[in-house]
Design an enzyme around this catalytic site. Structure first.
Site, PDB file in Angstrom:
ATOM      1  N   CYS A  41       0.832  -1.202   0.000  1.00  0.00           N
ATOM      2  CA  CYS A  41       0.000   0.000   0.000  1.00  0.00           C
ATOM      3  C   CYS A  41       0.867   1.253   0.000  1.00  0.00           C
ATOM      4  O   CYS A  41       1.496   1.552  -0.999  1.00  0.00           O
ATOM      5  CB  CYS A  41      -0.972  -0.041   1.175  1.00  0.00           C
ATOM      6  N   HIS A  69      -3.792  -5.401   0.228  1.00  0.00           N
ATOM      7  CA  HIS A  69      -3.658  -5.990   1.545  1.00  0.00           C
ATOM      8  C   HIS A  69      -4.761  -7.005   1.699  1.00  0.00           C
ATOM      9  O   HIS A  69      -5.273  -7.516   0.732  1.00  0.00           O
ATOM     10  CB  HIS A  69      -3.595  -4.922   2.640  1.00  0.00           C
TER      11      HIS A  69
END
Ligand SMILES: [Zn+2]
EC number: 6.3.5.13
Lengths: 395, 245
Positions: free
Chosen positions: B95, B193
């Site tokens: 991320c 994620h």
């Protein structure tokens, strides 16, 4: 649609419909309904519903109390609760932390309880630091208010730091994962031996006025009273002291408040036990990593079977990454059953935590599959709600 | 070279960049090593602490703008990670990781901040937040099987010639709606994620292979296949729903 009808249609919080109508008719409803009453607002990430009930019980000693007990904590829920008790001198209201600034500005509360701040469902709710800043602004500006604030929580302390009058409570509970950096200056926060401080600015743990010590409430006035709660866990002891401190700000005698707080047992179905198929299942709601961590800590030492139920509906947050922030390792050695719509995700988490378990997606069947006797059931929001409804139907 | 054989997995700034259960990626690496008889330990490196350069694998997670800015500054002041990369350490950036490893990133407030310059890329805030299940096809024969994960980010990333994308997006947004993630040397970055390694054991084993120099033996965990199947189905349902209307 009447409240009764909305309940019959399974909307759950029957109070909401009436409230929405009232707000539409009169945008000033909240201000008008609070005028002339002594108002306390309860906010924070976890423990709002329980603490609101505790505070309302304690304030009952002083006079009639209007309160939104069911956890309907958005403005329309508040309007409904207040209009149902027009003659109550006091109002004790649970407020969603996102709505808190707007509500507090309108009602100018005499007492605010700020319990804790931690990440909630991240794909839905604003970042917790943004919430802290908006709470800080309104608490600093409130004219005649006592803020009862948890000084073991860095974000709460920052939010209440500049308020006119603060009663600091050492709850012994705090979620440190969201407070590595100072909310005020960005420098690292150092935690040591139950205390904490910012490494550059003057933000640090204030000297508490209230605290919990081995199950007793203690105060800087020298009081020490055994809490003796019927509700389990350290987290509820913290809630009880926050509620007692809040009632004291209204002028309620401490010993009497503790006695009243002690009588709280069932909080909107939470901690309720359900008996079926030779099992006594205790239902525990956990909505976010901090809440799950508190619940697992509470279960430590016991050896009953544990059913863990996880959904990921819109109201829960679609993203289950938080499962990895929860120390499920603590369940090693117990009988564990993974349940809920996302039982597979949970099973993967438990596998990597090396917790032996079975998978039974239907939560009621998972309870039935446990060894006879006491069962702890931990569920997140919609899993808990669905289980409560199903358990009621089955009985 | 270290004398002991324990694989050290550095969890970089979990207190700043641990927004999305990124601890899970480190746990998966550690357990998949341990279950094959290779001792491994997780070394958390907290905000304010020095960053060791001797670890074998570095796992860097996601965080919001403020946390990311603080993290870059900390990693510049304590350049252990950069030294480790030069030495050939294996790195997973998730991320915000892809943004802070790049040359620079432009935040939602318009401020441009330098990154660590480990990945030939730049990032900027996109028009909207990309949220939801993602599916992507791995590129360059790195590993088999579709990449699955959950994304929640405002950032969009453009890769330069020294970096190549990790996968081609079939559902979701990733870097730009077309490709997802980045690979440069032994650094893998991804917007996914969920966390990404529990969902993609083949990626976890690729990182383990890079770090240990040996292809790890297969692990038979049917529950992982079941999870992947469920998530792939869920992601496909979201596209079916949006194409219908
Ligand atoms: Zn500071």
């Amino acid at each position: 649609m009447s409240s009764k009808l909305s309940q019959a249609m399974g909307l759950g919080a029957g109070g909401m419909i009436g409230g929405r109508v009232a707000l539409k008719l009169d945008p000033q409803a909240l201000r008008r309904l609070c005028a002339g009453r002594r108002v306390a607002l309860v906010t924070g990430t976890n423990g709002k519903t329980t603490t609101t009930l505790m505070l309302a019980r304690a304030v009952d000693e002083l006079g009639l109390v209007a309160s939104n007990h069911g956890g309907a904590n958005m403005p329309d829920g508040l309007v409904t609760a207040l209009s149902q008790d027009p003659d109550a001198d006091f109002a004790v209201l649970e407020v969603d932390e996102g709505y808190f600034p707007a509500v507090a500005q309108v009602v100018e509360p005499e007492v605010v309880l700020l319990l804790n701040l931690s990440r909630d469902q991240l794909d839905r709710v604003g970042e917790v630091h943004t919430i802290e800043r908006s709470l800080r602004k309104v608490l600093t500006d409130l004219p005649n208010c006592t803020v009862v604030a948890n000084c073991d929580d860095v974000l709460v302390t920052s939010a209440a730091w500049d308020a006119k009058r603060v009663a600091w409570v050492a709850t012994g509970t705090g979620w440190h994962h969201d407070s590595a950096s100072c909310p005020r200056c960005g420098s690292p926060i150092r935690h040591d031996q139950g205390s904490w401080h910012c490494t550059s600015c003057d933000l640090g743990r204030p000297k508490p006025h209230w605290g919990v010590d081995r199950g007793d409430l203690v105060s800087s006035q020298g009081e020490r009273i055994e809490l003796g709660l019927r509700l389990p866990g350290k987290f509820n002891q913290a809630n009880a002291v926050m509620a007692t401190a809040g009632a004291a700000a209204f002028g309620a005698p401490v010993a009497e408040s503790v006695r009243r707080v002690r009588s709280v047992t069932d909080v909107a179905g939470r901690y309720r036990t359900v008996s079926r198929t030779g099992h006594t299942a205790r239902l525990l709601l956990s909505k976010n990593p901090a809440g799950w961590t508190e619940t697992l800590t509470m279960l430590q030492g016991g050896d009953h079977a544990v059913v863990v139920a996880v959904n990921a509906k819109e109201a829960d947050g679609r993203d289950l990454s938080w499962l990895w922030d929860v120390p499920f390792e603590q369940l090693r050695g117990r009988t564990v059953i993974a349940a809920g719509e996302r039982a597979t995700d949970l099973s993967v988490r438990l596998t990597y935590a090396e917790v032996r378990h079975t998978v039974v997606p239907d939560t009621l069947k998972a309870i039935d599959a446990a060894p006879q006797g006491a069962v702890e059931v931990i569920a997140n929001y919609t899993a808990f709600r669905d289980l409560n409804a199903k358990a009621a139907n089955a009985q | 070279m270290r004398s002991d054989s324990t694989v050290q997995i550095a969890l970089v700034l979990p207190d700043l960049l641990g927004t999305y259960g990124d601890f899970g990626n480190a746990v998966v690496l550690q357990k998949r090593l341990a279950w094959r008889g290779i001792p491994a330990e997780i070394v958390p490196i907290n905000f304010g602490q020095a960053v060791p350069e001797s670890c074998d694998i570095y796992v860097v997670g996601g965080g919001e703008d403020t946390a990311q800015t603080l993290a870059v500054k900390h990693l510049q002041d304590n350049p252990g990670l950069q030294h480790a990369v030069r030495r050939g350490a294996t790195v997973l950036g998730v991320c915000a990781g892809i943004q802070l490893f790049g040359d620079h990133f432009t935040r939602a407030d318009g401020v441009t901040r330098p990154g660590l310059g480990l990945i030939d890329s730049t990032s900027h805030a996109g028009p909207n937040r990309a949220i939801g299940e993602v599916l992507a096809k791995p590129l360059g024969g790195l590993f088999d099987g579709v990449l699955t994960g959950f994304e929640n980010h405002q950032g969009r990333t453009t890769l330069g010639p020294a970096a190549r994308p990790l996968a081609q997006v079939t559902v979701g947004t990733g870097n730009d709606g077309k490709v997802e993630g980045a690979v440069q040397g032994k650094i893998v970055c991804t917007y996914l994620h969920g966390p990404v390694l529990p969902r993609n054991p083949q990626l976890a084993d690729l990182l383990i292979e890079w770090a240990t120099g040996t292809k790890p033996a297969p692990l038979d965990l049917p529950i992982l296949d079941q999870l992947r199947a469920e998530r792939v189905k869920a992601a496909q349902r979201t596209t079916d729903a949006s194409s219908r209307g």
